[in-house]
Design an enzyme around this catalytic site. Structure first.
Site, PDB file in Angstrom:
ATOM      1  N   ARG A  35       0.818  -1.216   0.000  1.00 48.26           N
ATOM      2  CA  ARG A  35       0.000   0.000   0.000  1.00 48.26           C
ATOM      3  C   ARG A  35       0.852   1.265   0.000  1.00 48.26           C
ATOM      4  O   ARG A  35       0.464   2.267  -0.590  1.00 48.26           O
ATOM      5  CB  ARG A  35      -0.939  -0.001   1.206  1.00 48.26           C
ATOM      6  CG  ARG A  35      -2.047  -1.003   0.993  1.00 48.26           C
ATOM      7  CD  ARG A  35      -3.066  -0.940   2.090  1.00 48.26           C
ATOM      8  NE  ARG A  35      -4.222  -1.727   1.699  1.00 48.26           N
ATOM      9  CZ  ARG A  35      -5.113  -2.201   2.548  1.00 48.26           C
ATOM     10  NH1 ARG A  35      -4.985  -1.949   3.836  1.00 48.26           N
ATOM     11  NH2 ARG A  35      -6.125  -2.897   2.115  1.00 48.26           N
ATOM     12  N   LYS A 198     -20.351 -15.555   0.181  1.00 47.35           N
ATOM     13  CA  LYS A 198     -21.801 -15.420   0.363  1.00 47.35           C
ATOM     14  C   LYS A 198     -22.495 -14.743  -0.805  1.00 47.35           C
ATOM     15  O   LYS A 198     -22.006 -13.753  -1.333  1.00 47.35           O
ATOM     16  CB  LYS A 198     -22.068 -14.569   1.613  1.00 47.35           C
ATOM     17  CG  LYS A 198     -21.643 -15.228   2.898  1.00 47.35           C
ATOM     18  CD  LYS A 198     -22.413 -14.631   4.051  1.00 47.35           C
ATOM     19  CE  LYS A 198     -21.528 -14.091   5.130  1.00 47.35           C
ATOM     20  NZ  LYS A 198     -21.807 -12.775   5.599  1.00 47.35           N
ATOM     21  N   GLY A 352     -11.092  -8.069  -1.817  1.00 48.44           N
ATOM     22  CA  GLY A 352      -9.865  -8.247  -1.057  1.00 48.44           C
ATOM     23  C   GLY A 352      -9.251  -9.631  -1.208  1.00 48.44           C
ATOM     24  O   GLY A 352      -8.047  -9.769  -1.471  1.00 48.44           O
ATOM     25  N   GLY A 375     -14.256  -3.461  -0.178  1.00 47.78           N
ATOM     26  CA  GLY A 375     -15.632  -2.990  -0.012  1.00 47.78           C
ATOM     27  C   GLY A 375     -15.966  -1.860  -0.975  1.00 47.78           C
ATOM     28  O   GLY A 375     -17.068  -1.798  -1.531  1.00 47.78           O
TER      29      GLY A 375
HETATM   30  P1  ADP Z   1     -13.582 -11.172  -1.969  1.00 51.34           P
HETATM   31  O1  ADP Z   1     -12.877 -10.672  -0.745  1.00 51.34           O
HETATM   32  O2  ADP Z   1     -12.633 -11.382  -3.120  1.00 51.34           O
HETATM   33  O3  ADP Z   1     -14.770 -10.314  -2.330  1.00 51.34           O
HETATM   34  P2  ADP Z   1     -15.150 -13.015  -0.424  1.00 51.34           P
HETATM   35  O4  ADP Z   1     -14.745 -12.330   0.813  1.00 51.34           O
HETATM   36  O5  ADP Z   1     -16.550 -12.886  -0.870  1.00 51.34           O
HETATM   37  O6  ADP Z   1     -14.150 -12.613  -1.624  1.00 51.34           O
HETATM   38  O7  ADP Z   1     -14.916 -14.579  -0.263  1.00 51.34           O
HETATM   39  C1  ADP Z   1     -13.676 -15.137   0.027  1.00 51.34           C
HETATM   40  C2  ADP Z   1     -13.790 -16.300   0.954  1.00 51.34           C
HETATM   41  O8  ADP Z   1     -14.724 -17.250   0.478  1.00 51.34           O
HETATM   42  C3  ADP Z   1     -12.473 -17.019   1.069  1.00 51.34           C
HETATM   43  O9  ADP Z   1     -12.065 -17.025   2.414  1.00 51.34           O
HETATM   44  C4  ADP Z   1     -12.773 -18.424   0.575  1.00 51.34           C
HETATM   45  O10 ADP Z   1     -12.092 -19.427   1.275  1.00 51.34           O
HETATM   46  C5  ADP Z   1     -14.255 -18.538   0.813  1.00 51.34           C
HETATM   47  N1  ADP Z   1     -14.856 -19.571  -0.039  1.00 51.34           N
HETATM   48  C6  ADP Z   1     -14.951 -19.581  -1.369  1.00 51.34           C
HETATM   49  N2  ADP Z   1     -15.519 -20.721  -1.795  1.00 51.34           N
HETATM   50  C7  ADP Z   1     -15.794 -21.452  -0.709  1.00 51.34           C
HETATM   51  C8  ADP Z   1     -16.387 -22.733  -0.491  1.00 51.34           C
HETATM   52  N3  ADP Z   1     -16.794 -23.468  -1.515  1.00 51.34           N
HETATM   53  N4  ADP Z   1     -16.532 -23.165   0.768  1.00 51.34           N
HETATM   54  C9  ADP Z   1     -16.101 -22.396   1.805  1.00 51.34           C
HETATM   55  N5  ADP Z   1     -15.525 -21.192   1.669  1.00 51.34           N
HETATM   56  C10 ADP Z   1     -15.361 -20.732   0.431  1.00 51.34           C
HETATM   57 MG    MG Z   2     -13.300 -10.875   1.388  1.00 52.97          MG
END
Ligand code: ADP
Ligand code: MG
Length: 394
Positions: A35, A198, A352, A375
């Protein structure tokens, strides 16, 4: 319209740059200085123009002044990165008479690093008095902290109307250009790859993007809620029960809009979401009762790769599986690789964890853009106005 730092005359002026120096620390050691290095082009630009640079950032979540979350190690590191040519002075606070005096006496080519903004609760409360005190330090306001642009805090929004001139820094400029193209005027075919933990985190992004994309590829844990909505049994996989209906409605609107919403057709599954789980290949959509889906399967990867290969715009947000565990990281890796290999397309990574994955795979430099705001990038893709961006409008 939003000006960029390139559009302003900075010589001799006190230029306040809101940066994101919220770096990981172990004691006083910075474990990842990405950063800080990312902010260098904007800081160097201002210094080269002969500005007196004032830097402000938050670090962690202090409750009141907390020496453990002082920006002192950051200032020292920055001083090394900038070299002997530029002196980096450290203030022991971000407002107050002492700081005001330091800001006033600053010389062109010097940098004043303010202390952690969040030592004052007024920062996050967007207190007007505090905002005015920050504004009084400078002649020009520059925001280059995209990661906090979705927050209406004193340093990101409140102080801005009290400063004569305002602009975005080079980092935010690139974010607006790249993310802006996705929500308005993306080249087609436009493929969005969404995954992560989610559905509920990404509903608004899906709703906003559906009318714009040609295909939406869904992986990660959120795929199981969609499969469930189609009546597919997914064993112990993570499903958001209260979002199944909504997933069904999103599937319907995709159909209505003529958008392909592509779900996994096979999986890598395991008994538990951790490194103890033994990976099991599941060659169909249905997952046996004792298992949970932890990565997209081999046919799904091929399919996703093909979609990505044919695209002119690819947005990816959210890992395809439990990528932190090597046995379940391959789907995520292959999506990243397919994007990196498509040199014809605008390839953008948001989120992230997705950004962390791309960095870990060493593929960040092969993407058109890896967003620096988790976010904030999601809110931007939801079509929302970010307070820190709106404040820069002239
Ligand atoms: P980002 O930060 O890129 O927006 P998210 O925070 O939505 O992504 O999701 C990331 C998390 O989702 C990771 O910790 C990953 O391990 C978890 N994840 C993804 N697929 C699965 C799965 N099939 N089962 C459990 N956890 C999962
Ligand atoms: Mg995340």
């Amino acid at each position: 319209m939003i000006r960029s730092i390139d559009d302003l005359q900075l010589a001799g002026k006190r230029v306040f740059i809101r940066v994101d120096f919220n770096v990981p620390l172990e004691g006083k050691r910075i474990t990842d200085d990405t950063r800080i290095r990312e902010a260098l082009p904007t800081i160097r630009k201002a210094l080269k123009e002969g500005a007196k640079v004032i830097l402000a950032s938050h670090l962690g979540r202090p409750k009141g002044a907390d020496p453990k979350l002082s920006l002192e190690p950051v200032a020292e590191h920055l001083s090394k990165l900038l070299g002997a040519e530029h002196e980096v002075l450290q203030a022991d606070d971000c407002i107050g008479d002492g700081v005001a005096k330091m800001a006033k006496e600053l010389k062109p080519g010097q940098v004043l690093m303010l202390e952690n903004l969040r030592f004052h609760a007024e920062e996050e409360k967007n207190d007007e008095g505090f905002a005015k005190a920050l504004a009084a330090l400078c002649d020009v306001y520059v925001n280059d902290a995209f990661g906090t642009a979705h927050r209406a805090h004193a340093s990101t929004a409140g102080m801005v109307p009290f400063v004569k001139e305002k602009a975005c820094g080079l980092l935010i400029h690139k974010e607006l250009e790249q993310l802006g193209k996705l929500v308005k005027g993306a080249e087609k075919p436009f493929v969005a790859v969404l995954g992560g933990a989610k559905v509920s985190d990404k509903i608004k992004v899906i709703e906003n993007l559906l009318p714009k994309v040609d295909a939406l590829l869904v992986g990660g844990a959120m795929a199981y809620t969609f499969l469930k909505a189609q009546g597919v049994e997914v064993g112990k996989s993570r499903v958001e029960i209260d979002k199944i209906d909504l997933a069904g409605r999103l599937l319907d609107s995709a159909k209505r809009l003529g958008v392909q919403l592509v779900l996994p057709m096979d999986h890598i599954a395991g008994e538990s979401p951790d490194e103890k789980a033994k990976p099991v290949e599941v060659h169909e959509r249905t997952i046996p009762p004792a298992l949970m889906g932890l990565d997209i399967g081999i046919k799904t990867r091929d399919n996703f790769r093909q979609h990505i290969r044919g695209a002119r715009t690819v947005l990816w947000n959210g890992p395809m599986g439990l990528f932190e565990v090597p046995a379940f990281s391959e789907g995520t890796r292959q999506v990243a690789q397919a994007m990196a290999a498509n040199r014809e397309a605008q390839t953008v990574v948001g989120g992230g964890d997705s950004a962390a994955a791309v960095n870990e795979f060493g593929l960040a430099s092969k993407m058109t853009h890896v967003s620096t705001g988790g976010g904030a990038s999601l809110e931007f893709l939801e079509g929302r106005e970010l307070p820190g961006i709106k404040a820069l409008e002239v």
